[in-house]
Design an enzyme around this catalytic site. Structure first.
Site, PDB file in Angstrom:
ATOM      1  CB  CYS A  54       1.013  -2.229   4.862  1.00  0.00           C
ATOM      2  SG  CYS A  54       0.841  -3.183   6.380  1.00  0.00           S
ATOM      3  CG  ASP A  84      -0.328   0.211   2.534  1.00  0.00           C
ATOM      4  OD1 ASP A  84       0.916   0.324   2.615  1.00  0.00           O
ATOM      5  OD2 ASP A  84      -1.075   0.283   3.532  1.00  0.00           O
ATOM      6  CB  THR A 139       2.422  -2.285  11.083  1.00  0.00           C
ATOM      7  OG1 THR A 139       1.177  -2.809  10.587  1.00  0.00           O
ATOM      8  CG2 THR A 139       2.241  -0.902  11.679  1.00  0.00           C
ATOM      9  CG  HIS A 189       8.397 -28.604  10.629  1.00  0.00           C
ATOM     10  ND1 HIS A 189       8.119 -28.018  11.848  1.00  0.00           N
ATOM     11  CD2 HIS A 189       9.687 -29.022  10.709  1.00  0.00           C
ATOM     12  CE1 HIS A 189       9.184 -28.056  12.617  1.00  0.00           C
ATOM     13  NE2 HIS A 189      10.153 -28.665  11.949  1.00  0.00           N
ATOM     14  CG  HIS A 249       9.999 -24.856  11.670  1.00  0.00           C
ATOM     15  ND1 HIS A 249      10.148 -24.767  13.034  1.00  0.00           N
ATOM     16  CD2 HIS A 249      11.159 -25.392  11.206  1.00  0.00           C
ATOM     17  CE1 HIS A 249      11.332 -25.238  13.387  1.00  0.00           C
ATOM     18  NE2 HIS A 249      11.977 -25.606  12.281  1.00  0.00           N
TER      19      HIS A 249
END
Length: 145
Positions: free
Chosen positions: A65, A8, A67, A133, A98
């Site tokens: 973005c 963004d 954060t 995993h 993993h």
């Protein structure tokens, strides 16, 4: 390998840094937007990257973005996506080894370009190790059903 990349407006500058890094490394990518710092809605960009990865058009995706949180939440709503928010190299490595993460998310306001490029490099060069995993990743896919 082909990578879908998107951001963004809050992640635009870091996305451009990562695109330069991918070019230098000879890694093909598809930029699905945004193409400026003009305000856009991050769920739209997340959906573009996620659909590109799920369709097989690209092998993996990177979303940025402010954060990394919003794009991660939005991308993880798409069936088949395992988006991992990583702000350190170890988390990036573990998300691949993993969790077989197929989208990396980061925040431009959280990590600087140097660290971000180290995270991207580790994430792109780390393979899923399978084993126990794989069973867990299958259980995640079962939740989507």
């Amino acid at each position: 390998m082909r990578v879908a990349i998107g951001s963004d407006h809050g992640g635009f500058h870091l996305k451009e840094e990562i695109k330069n890094f991918l070019t230098e490394k000879g890694i093909a990518f598809q930029d699905v937007g945004t193409h400026s710092t003009e305000s856009v809605d991050y769920p739209d960009i997340s959906l573009n990257v996620a659909r590109t990865v799920v369709s097989g058009e690209c092998d993996r995706g990177i979303l940025i973005c402010g954060t990394g949180i919003g794009v991660s939440i939005a991308a993880n709503k798409v069936k088949g996506i395992r988006a991992a928010l990583c702000h350190d190299v170890f988390s990036a490595q573990m998300s691949r080894e993993h969790n077989d993460a197929n989208i990396l998310t980061m925040g431009e306001r959280v990590v600087g370009p140097g660290l971000a490029l180290a995270i991207v490099d580790k994430w792109l060069t780390t393979e899923f190790i399978g084993g126990r995993h794989a069973r867990r990743v299958c259980k995640i896919a079962d939740i989507e059903k």
